[in-house]
Design an enzyme around this catalytic site. Structure first.
Site, PDB file in Angstrom:
ATOM      1  N   ASP A 209      27.520  53.593  54.698  1.00  0.00           N
ATOM      2  CA  ASP A 209      26.485  54.076  53.718  1.00  0.00           C
ATOM      3  C   ASP A 209      25.766  52.605  53.379  1.00  0.00           C
ATOM      4  OD1 ASP A 209      28.447  52.527  52.491  1.00  0.00           O
ATOM      5  OD2 ASP A 209      28.974  54.102  51.009  1.00  0.00           O
ATOM      6  N   TRP A 269      40.974  52.049  47.805  1.00  0.00           N
ATOM      7  CA  TRP A 269      39.734  51.453  47.495  1.00  0.00           C
ATOM      8  C   TRP A 269      39.970  50.005  46.864  1.00  0.00           C
ATOM      9  CZ3 TRP A 269      37.455  48.998  43.506  1.00  0.00           C
ATOM     10  CH2 TRP A 269      36.165  48.562  43.570  1.00  0.00           C
ATOM     11  N   ASP A 273      38.414  43.270  50.996  1.00  0.00           N
ATOM     12  CA  ASP A 273      37.452  42.225  51.308  1.00  0.00           C
ATOM     13  C   ASP A 273      37.769  40.910  50.586  1.00  0.00           C
ATOM     14  OD1 ASP A 273      37.002  43.448  48.966  1.00  0.00           O
ATOM     15  OD2 ASP A 273      34.854  44.051  49.008  1.00  0.00           O
ATOM     16  N   MET A 299      22.361  51.321  49.338  1.00  0.00           N
ATOM     17  CA  MET A 299      23.459  52.158  49.369  1.00  0.00           C
ATOM     18  C   MET A 299      23.214  53.731  49.107  1.00  0.00           C
ATOM     19  SD  MET A 299      27.285  51.640  47.891  1.00  0.00           S
ATOM     20  CE  MET A 299      27.280  53.253  46.878  1.00  0.00           C
ATOM     21  N   HIS A 302      27.180  58.335  46.576  1.00  0.00           N
ATOM     22  CA  HIS A 302      28.021  59.294  46.948  1.00  0.00           C
ATOM     23  C   HIS A 302      29.152  59.414  45.834  1.00  0.00           C
ATOM     24  CE1 HIS A 302      31.016  56.613  48.206  1.00  0.00           C
ATOM     25  NE2 HIS A 302      29.995  55.648  48.500  1.00  0.00           N
ATOM     26  N   ARG A 304      33.054  59.448  44.656  1.00  0.00           N
ATOM     27  CA  ARG A 304      34.171  58.723  45.293  1.00  0.00           C
ATOM     28  C   ARG A 304      34.945  59.874  46.519  1.00  0.00           C
ATOM     29  NH1 ARG A 304      36.744  54.216  44.875  1.00  0.00           N
ATOM     30  NH2 ARG A 304      35.805  53.636  42.694  1.00  0.00           N
TER      31      ARG A 304
HETATM   32  C1  BGC Z   1      37.037  44.610  44.666  1.00  0.00           C
HETATM   33  C2  BGC Z   1      36.592  44.714  46.027  1.00  0.00           C
HETATM   34  C3  BGC Z   1      35.008  45.252  45.684  1.00  0.00           C
HETATM   35  C4  BGC Z   1      34.346  44.644  44.588  1.00  0.00           C
HETATM   36  C5  BGC Z   1      33.001  45.315  44.331  1.00  0.00           C
HETATM   37  C6  BGC Z   1      36.241  44.005  43.489  1.00  0.00           C
HETATM   38  O1  BGC Z   1      37.156  44.310  42.572  1.00  0.00           O
HETATM   39  O2  BGC Z   1      38.414  44.201  44.775  1.00  0.00           O
HETATM   40  O3  BGC Z   1      36.934  45.347  47.022  1.00  0.00           O
HETATM   41  O4  BGC Z   1      34.126  45.078  47.034  1.00  0.00           O
HETATM   42  O5  BGC Z   1      34.993  44.536  43.513  1.00  0.00           O
HETATM   43  O6  BGC Z   1      32.833  46.409  44.196  1.00  0.00           O
END
Ligand code: BGC
Length: 362
Positions: A209, A269, A273, A299, A302, A304
């Site tokens: 997205d 989620w 990263d 982005m 959308h 969740r």
């Molecule tokens: C999460 C990440 C996310 C970031 C932004 C952080 O708290 O651990 O995975 O990309 O927030 O949303």
């Protein structure tokens, strides 16, 4: 009186005559070849421009020099096999147009995306024909139930990637079934599966997205791992925090292998990263980024996704990256490919990656 048997000029003169004839013949041949080449290039290019133009017109778009609006979907190149000896592509592609207008107000169909990308080969492959691309880039998209987003992505990204003169392929890695989503594991699968098809040396990992708003944000690899989604509309066009490495990133094959790939054990989620960021730093590398202006991204809004609730274990896991990264990653990756399908604009890989506490089938 004897007969004069001489039918031509004396010998030295005849030699000159033959040489002249040969030179004239050569000139004629040269002229013919030049003319044929000229006609071929111009007629072919004309046909291509007219073909792409009419396809765009059918879509209600136009090819224009300015870059405001969907005209920036125009891509360079020809679909014929490239000549044998090509120069390397320049460091900066001459086809780039800069800022792009990206919008999601009108729905895009796969057919529509296909029509404006006639030069992309089956499976979402493209190779520039005017020069040898500097990198072979696999673009990996983790996926489940987001077809409309994928259509936008294909519609906007293919023309950009072609203008960037990349030798690239697009891989959509679909998590089969209803288990909790696992973005990082799907990215590891994409890395491994893409390498089975082609000798890629760079991997761009992108959410489905996210669309870049400037084609100078190049989808390639740098001497350090690259973060591309540096200023997203969702975060007010700023980095949410300095260590943020989400959305879109690029790692060379060596960089990805050096960090043992991505973690396989972040279900749901968030956090994966940040774990990847930690891995990069722990292996002595740093993050490279484009400027805030060039790194702008939109982005697609959308709700969740189902089965992708925030992962409550993520904070604990991020705190232990240094230990876990040695045994959780490419060296522990287990999955089962259920189907690989070649679509005109992408390669679809349907995969069973298991679920939290459930190993993949097979
Ligand atoms: C999460 C990440 C996310 C970031 C932004 C952080 O708290 O651990 O995975 O990309 O927030 O949303």
């Amino acid at each position: 009186m004897g007969k004069n048997l001489t039918v031509g000029p004396p010998l030295p003169g005849r030699g000159l005559h033959v040489t002249c004839l040969a030179v004239m013949l050569l000139c004629g041949l040269h002229l013919t070849v030049t003319l044929l080449y000229y006609l071929d290039v111009h007629v072919y290019t004309g046909l291509m421009v007219r073909r792409v133009g009419s396809l765009l017109a059918k879509e209600g778009l136009s090819i224009a020099a300015n870059n405001t609006g969907p005209s920036s979907t125009a891509a360079p190149g020809r679909s014929r096999s490239p000549p044998l000896r090509l120069q390397p592509c320049p460091e900066t592609s001459p086809h780039l147009v800069g800022p792009l207008k990206i919008e999601f107000s009108q729905l895009v169909s796969l057919e529509g995306a296909k029509k404006i990308n006639p030069l992309v080969r089956e499976g979402g492959r493209f190779t520039p024909v005017e020069c040898t691309a500097l990198q072979k880039v696999a673009i990996i998209i983790p996926f489940r139930n987001r077809l409309q987003h994928l259509n936008y992505w294909l519609y906007y990204l293919h023309p950009i990637l072609q203008r960037q003169q990349l030798d690239y392929g697009v891989y959509v890695i679909n998590q089969h079934g209803e288990d909790t989503f696992n973005r990082a594991k799907l990215l590891n699968v994409g890395f491994t599966e893409a390498l089975k098809e082609y000798d890629y040396n760079c991997f761009v990992f992108s959410d489905v997205d996210l669309i870049p708003m400037d084609d100078r944000n190049i989808y390639k690899c740098y001497s350090q791992p690259r973060h591309l989604a540096v200023s997203m509309d969702k975060f007010g066009f700023r980095l949410p925090y300095n260590q943020y490495f989400g959305g879109i990133s690029a790692l060379s094959r060596e960089q990805h292998e050096k960090i043992n790939g991505f973690p396989n054990d972040y279900w749901g989620w968030g956090g994966e990263d940040d774990d990847i960021y930690n891995r990069i730093v722990f292996k002595g590398m740093s993050i490279s980024r484009p400027s805030n202006g060039i790194g702008k991204c939109r982005m697609i809004r959308h709700d969740r996704d189902k089965n992708n609730a925030p992962n409550p274990q993520r904070f604990n896991r991020i705190a232990r990256t240094r230990q876990t990264m040695e045994h959780d990653g490419l060296n522990s990756l287990k999955y089962k490919v259920l189907e690989v399908k070649k679509y005109p604009l992408y390669t679809y890989v349907d995969v069973d990656i298991g679920g939290p506490g459930r190993p993949p089938s097979g």
